[in-house]
Design an enzyme around this catalytic site. Structure first.
Site, PDB file in Angstrom:
ATOM      1  N   SER A  19     -12.781   4.819   6.640  1.00 53.74           N
ATOM      2  CA  SER A  19     -11.732   4.792   5.738  1.00 53.74           C
ATOM      3  C   SER A  19     -12.989   5.345   4.521  1.00 53.74           C
ATOM      4  O   SER A  19     -12.323   4.672   3.671  1.00 53.74           O
ATOM      5  CB  SER A  19     -11.774   3.098   6.146  1.00 53.74           C
ATOM      6  OG  SER A  19     -12.443   2.452   5.484  1.00 53.74           O
TER       7      SER A  19
ATOM      8  N   LYS B  70     -14.687  -0.762   0.233  1.00 57.13           N
ATOM      9  CA  LYS B  70     -13.607   0.322  -0.185  1.00 57.13           C
ATOM     10  C   LYS B  70     -14.259   0.693  -1.451  1.00 57.13           C
ATOM     11  O   LYS B  70     -14.820  -0.224  -2.262  1.00 57.13           O
ATOM     12  CB  LYS B  70     -12.372  -0.680  -0.273  1.00 57.13           C
ATOM     13  CG  LYS B  70     -11.897  -0.817   1.136  1.00 57.13           C
ATOM     14  CD  LYS B  70     -11.081   0.346   1.930  1.00 57.13           C
ATOM     15  CE  LYS B  70     -10.990  -0.417   2.957  1.00 57.13           C
ATOM     16  NZ  LYS B  70     -10.893   0.424   4.484  1.00 57.13           N
TER      17      LYS B  70
END
Length: 182
Positions: free
Chosen positions: A51, A100
């Site tokens: 990710s 993230k």
């Protein structure tokens, strides 16, 4: 009972338990300190998955090794800026941590990607919008679960320790120009 200095008591204990027992006791006294440091100041974290590719796990197709980073936890919810890489509790699975990049701060208007139901959103107070660098195929991020509360943020990624050729400080401010915003 007479008062004795603590060092005389420790010397007596050392004589009773021997050198190995004394060293084990000395090591055991540091366990709470290390645990507190790990919980509230910083820790080493292993980053798995695609990710955050290509910034983290750049060799995801070449090796199964994960990147090792420093996760700085002290006052992690404060001083957040666009482009910072943060760790937070996953809103879908509160027992797992997620890594993230912050794309939007409170009050920002963000262009969303699918599967988010509306094309734009204003980030509410006390929340941030986070997305993975890997794009919509590889990342489950705010486009799936919406803006996250800053109270879910655990830490900021400050340094990459492994792989050694990428060793050094995370230069998050260099990525602020490439962040999608409305």
């Amino acid at each position: 009972m007479a008062f004795r200095p603590i060092w005389t008591q420790i010397k007596r204990e050392r004589q009773r338990f021997g050198r190995i027992g004394f060293r084990l006791f000395a090591f055991a006294t540091w366990i709470p300190v290390l645990s507190m440091f790990n919980d509230y100041v910083g820790e080493l974290s292993w980053v798995h998955g695609p990710s955050m590719y290509p910034f983290l796990n750049a060799e995801k197709d070449k090796t199964t090794r994960s990147d090792v980073v420093i996760n700085y936890k002290f006052n992690a919810q404060y001083g957040l800026k666009r482009g910072m890489i943060v760790t937070f509790w996953n809103p879908y699975d509160p027992e797992s941590m997620v890594v993230k990049r912050i794309v939007g701060l409170e009050g920002d208007i963000i262009k969303t990607r699918s599967p988010y139901p509306s094309p734009t959103i204003r980030v509410p107070l006390g929340h941030v919008w986070v997305e993975g660098d890997g794009g919509e195929r590889f990342s489950v991020d705010s486009n799936d679960y919406g803006p996250i509360s800053t109270n879910l943020i655990i830490g900021k990624i400050t340094h990459v320790l492994f792989p050694l050729h990428r060793f050094g400080r995370v230069r998050w401010w260099e990525y602020t120009g490439s962040i999608r915003r409305d």
